[in-house]
Design an enzyme around this catalytic site. Structure first.
Site, PDB file in Angstrom:
ATOM      1  N   GLU A 203       0.788  -1.241   0.000  1.00 26.48           N
ATOM      2  CA  GLU A 203       0.000   0.000   0.000  1.00 26.48           C
ATOM      3  C   GLU A 203       0.820   1.291   0.000  1.00 26.48           C
ATOM      4  O   GLU A 203       0.581   2.185   0.822  1.00 26.48           O
ATOM      5  CB  GLU A 203      -0.991   0.008   1.169  1.00 26.48           C
ATOM      6  CG  GLU A 203      -2.073  -1.043   1.016  1.00 26.48           C
ATOM      7  CD  GLU A 203      -3.191  -0.940   2.058  1.00 26.48           C
ATOM      8  OE1 GLU A 203      -3.040  -0.215   3.066  1.00 26.48           O
ATOM      9  OE2 GLU A 203      -4.222  -1.609   1.869  1.00 26.48           O
ATOM     10  N   GLU A 309      -6.269  -7.925  -0.217  1.00 24.84           N
ATOM     11  CA  GLU A 309      -6.953  -7.569   1.027  1.00 24.84           C
ATOM     12  C   GLU A 309      -8.386  -7.182   0.690  1.00 24.84           C
ATOM     13  O   GLU A 309      -8.621  -6.471  -0.292  1.00 24.84           O
ATOM     14  CB  GLU A 309      -6.277  -6.386   1.750  1.00 24.84           C
ATOM     15  CG  GLU A 309      -4.897  -6.655   2.298  1.00 24.84           C
ATOM     16  CD  GLU A 309      -4.386  -5.475   3.145  1.00 24.84           C
ATOM     17  OE1 GLU A 309      -5.227  -4.674   3.628  1.00 24.84           O
ATOM     18  OE2 GLU A 309      -3.163  -5.369   3.302  1.00 24.84           O
TER      19      GLU A 309
END
Length: 416
Positions: A203, A309
């Site tokens: 991320e 995710e």
């Protein structure tokens, strides 16, 4: 603009040199997995007790957990947590639930603590234990560098909660991260059947613009070489590089690191429906529709693609989800948010969930699994949490909104 070693290009010109055989048949079998979140990288919302027990509100991440406590106190809590949060029985249960992958977040400080950095080490033997257990139970491991020096996103789950990431603007920190990827690649070289994937950065905050995206792209290219050549020689390995989309639309990455010049690259996208005011205001049916609407994008991409995710949660009510001491959008306690409803009954123990909510969780879980299998698979976030059962795969299995076999669907036509 992006430097790639000429040796790599020379090899890329010879297809025979690049016969790439991953440790799992990506593209023909679906990744079905779960993240071991909050284990080797602390997250306040996953284990709020670890943070609350310090009695210090300034402790908001693993950095401050180590910085503002006596070393032996912090070490003792960390070691107890590492020993108990994930054990062999968890790995066995994950395998018994019909899953084939686990993604293990780890921080840079497990490998390298620099001057002035308060982090405590000791995580690596636990990572190696988990890999050994995974091999015993037939699971495949994604080793995920979840936090880089300077922080790539400023999130508490990078190890250091900051107003703005600094990794991208510090060449020394980027080089430290390169060396950590070399270490990880070397550590698991030749073990591609158990560790088929290395994810070099979780991320990164691409939404800040080119100041992140330019160094990040170079880092992804350098990581490709570091992962592909793990032996320090011209000998190639078969480990996949899994790169996060940096919160850019998948179309942004069209043509990036594609064959024939690159082999064994997978894109990772994360899909949540709780981190904006608009998301938490949606109805249950709108959440399901939003999941189903991801299918066309996910099914048309030029690399292997997984949703690394995602969660069946539809509120941000879990305590500390937005950070320790920060409230929730859903109940209007987050800065700049508007009240949607009370958080009661939406988070915490499943014993407080209504039967209709549990039915919805099953429907939403299935809508996401069906949709994300239009890509090459998925890994739910997360295996367990102290007090947020809506986020927990383990709790979903125990309470019936996640099936004991992920292909046993009760709502196979939920997306139409």
């Amino acid at each position: 603009m992006y430097l790639i070693h000429t040796a790599l290009l020379a090899l890329a010109a010879v297809p025979a040199a690049l016969s790439f055989t991953p440790g799992f048949p990506y593209g023909s079998q679906k990744v079905r997995g779960v993240n071991l979140g909050g284990w080797l990288v602390l997250e306040p919302w996953i284990t709020p007790s670890i943070f609350d027990n310090t009695g210090n509100n300034a402790i908001v991440d693993e950095w401050t957990f180590c910085q503002y406590q006596d070393y032996n106190t912090a070490l003792g809590v960390l070691q107890n947590h590492w020993n108990t949060w994930i054990t062999e029985s968890d790995i066995a249960a994950i395998a018994a639930a019909g899953l084939n992958h686990i993604r293990i977040p780890i921080g840079y400080w497990a490998f390298d603590v620099g001057p002035g950095e308060p982090f405590i080490q000791g995580q690596l033997p636990y990572l190696q234990n988990a890999v050994q257990w995974a091999g015993q139970y037939g699971l495949h491991v994604i080793v995920d560098l979840h936090g880089a020096p300077g922080s790539q996103n400023g999130y508490d789950n990078s190890g250091q909660r900051l107003p703005y990431p600094t990794w991208q603007s510090n060449q020394t920190d980027i080089e430290r991260t390169d060396n950590i990827i070399k270490t990880i690649a070397s550590m698991f070289a030749g073990q591609e059947n158990v560790v088929p994937i290395i994810a070099p950065l979780n991320e990164p905050a691409g939404y800040i613009g080119s100041s992140m995206m330019d160094p990040l792209k170079q880092y992804y290219l350098d990581s490709y070489g570091n992962i592909r050549y793990p032996y320090g020689t011209s000998q190639q390995g078969n480990t996949v590089e899994m790169i996060h989309d940096a919160f850019q639309p998948l179309s942004y990455w069209n043509g990036w690191e594609t064959t024939p010049d690159f082999q064994g690259v997978m894109m990772d996208t994360h899909i949540y429906q709780v981190f904006s005011n608009a998301d938490v205001a949606m109805s249950e049916q709108q959440h399901i529709s939003a999941a189903c609407q991801t299918q066309s994008t996910l099914s048309n991409f030029d690399l292997w693609l997984a949703v690394g995710e995602w969660s069946p949660a539809i509120t941000d009510c879990a305590k500390y989800l937005n950070g320790r001491g920060i409230g929730a959008r859903y109940d209007g306690t987050y800065p700049g948010s508007t009240y949607v409803g009370s958080c009661n009954g939406w988070t915490g123990s499943a014993s407080t969930f209504s039967s209709s909510y549990k039915t919805f969780l099953r429907q939403f879980w299935e809508a996401q699994v069906i949709s994300y299998e239009k890509s090459d698979g998925w890994l739910m976030w997360t295996w367990k949490a102290e007090n947020a059962d809506e986020w927990s795969y383990q709790a979903g299995l125990a309470n019936g909104w996640i099936p004991q076999n992920p292909t046993n669907l009760e709502y196979p036509t939920i997306c139409g």
